[in-house]
Design an enzyme around this catalytic site. Sequence first.
Site, PDB file in Angstrom:
ATOM      1  N   HIS A 145      37.755  40.873  33.548  1.00 44.66           N
ATOM      2  CA  HIS A 145      36.862  40.140  33.398  1.00 44.66           C
ATOM      3  C   HIS A 145      35.368  40.383  33.337  1.00 44.66           C
ATOM      4  O   HIS A 145      34.923  41.278  34.240  1.00 44.66           O
ATOM      5  CB  HIS A 145      37.383  39.133  34.557  1.00 44.66           C
ATOM      6  CG  HIS A 145      38.068  38.980  34.290  1.00 44.66           C
ATOM      7  ND1 HIS A 145      38.431  37.343  33.732  1.00 44.66           N
ATOM      8  CD2 HIS A 145      39.463  39.424  34.985  1.00 44.66           C
ATOM      9  CE1 HIS A 145      40.277  36.741  34.218  1.00 44.66           C
ATOM     10  NE2 HIS A 145      40.936  37.718  34.561  1.00 44.66           N
ATOM     11  N   ARG A 166      42.335  62.827  46.506  1.00 41.63           N
ATOM     12  CA  ARG A 166      42.374  61.504  45.654  1.00 41.63           C
ATOM     13  C   ARG A 166      43.160  61.027  44.855  1.00 41.63           C
ATOM     14  O   ARG A 166      43.833  59.991  44.855  1.00 41.63           O
ATOM     15  CB  ARG A 166      40.749  60.305  45.541  1.00 41.63           C
ATOM     16  CG  ARG A 166      40.859  60.189  44.462  1.00 41.63           C
ATOM     17  CD  ARG A 166      38.887  59.840  43.837  1.00 41.63           C
ATOM     18  NE  ARG A 166      38.913  60.698  43.027  1.00 41.63           N
ATOM     19  CZ  ARG A 166      37.848  59.349  42.644  1.00 41.63           C
ATOM     20  NH1 ARG A 166      37.332  58.064  43.207  1.00 41.63           N
ATOM     21  NH2 ARG A 166      36.877  59.305  41.356  1.00 41.63           N
ATOM     22  N   ARG A 178      44.252  33.467  35.721  1.00 39.66           N
ATOM     23  CA  ARG A 178      44.364  34.260  37.104  1.00 39.66           C
ATOM     24  C   ARG A 178      44.996  33.079  38.148  1.00 39.66           C
ATOM     25  O   ARG A 178      45.197  33.899  39.450  1.00 39.66           O
ATOM     26  CB  ARG A 178      43.897  35.159  38.038  1.00 39.66           C
ATOM     27  CG  ARG A 178      42.840  36.151  36.793  1.00 39.66           C
ATOM     28  CD  ARG A 178      43.446  37.299  35.824  1.00 39.66           C
ATOM     29  NE  ARG A 178      42.857  38.198  35.346  1.00 39.66           N
ATOM     30  CZ  ARG A 178      44.356  38.902  34.843  1.00 39.66           C
ATOM     31  NH1 ARG A 178      45.147  39.434  34.712  1.00 39.66           N
ATOM     32  NH2 ARG A 178      43.319  39.989  33.960  1.00 39.66           N
TER      33      ARG A 178
END
Length: 245
Positions: free
Chosen positions: A92, A172, A199
């Site tokens: 979005h 990570r 959503r």
Amino acid sequence: MTDTPTEPAVQFRDDVTVELIKHSASDSDVLWAARVSTAGEQSLEEITKDPERSTGLINFLMRDRHGSPFEHNSMTFFVSAPIFVFREFMRHRVGWSYNEESGRYRELQPVFYIPGEDRKLVQQGRPGKYEFVHGTPEQHKTVAEAMEASYRQSYEAYREMLEAGVAREVARATLPVGLFSSMYATCNARSLMHFLSLRTQDERARTPSFPQREIAMVAERMEAEWAALMPLTYAAYNANGRVAP
């Protein structure tokens, strides 16, 4: 003699955090923005007037999809959720601004997502015509145990690399998308309505949506905050099929 840093305790969550931390949003914002087209500078009078007297105008704007008056407001949310939720969320782009914590600049904490017992686990049907149903206790046990073991192993590898002097941005890479992250997300009512239309699941929606449950958990909490700020706009949104104008 220096103390050896202790490894943080691994935590597991089945929820999300959504907090409205700042806003400039009210129904009157819609009204003065809309009335400038016909009243010019006199539209400023709407800032101090009771918006209840103009419910019909808000409903008209929503029904006929005159969308720009719904953009003259702002809401900033703090969100803590699994990384996979953010990757869906950031699709979005129009009317949204994001800043997320960075695994390059801070050591990521071992907080991971495991679905709660109410989370439907089993997908039935073909793409486009499927539904999710509740899993068995055995399936929930399998999910929880497999995720927990995987999370612990991945975080142990992450810490091992950090302790060996490897850069955070490299280490990570071993961490999974079930790791919790945090971000600030800023939007206006129009962009939020579009987000909610895709959503959330709601029987009032003109067009059904089938979001992943975890992002719907975030959306539902955002919706509750927005509904309290702009009740007339929220009512018009629902009355007109939960379609963003």
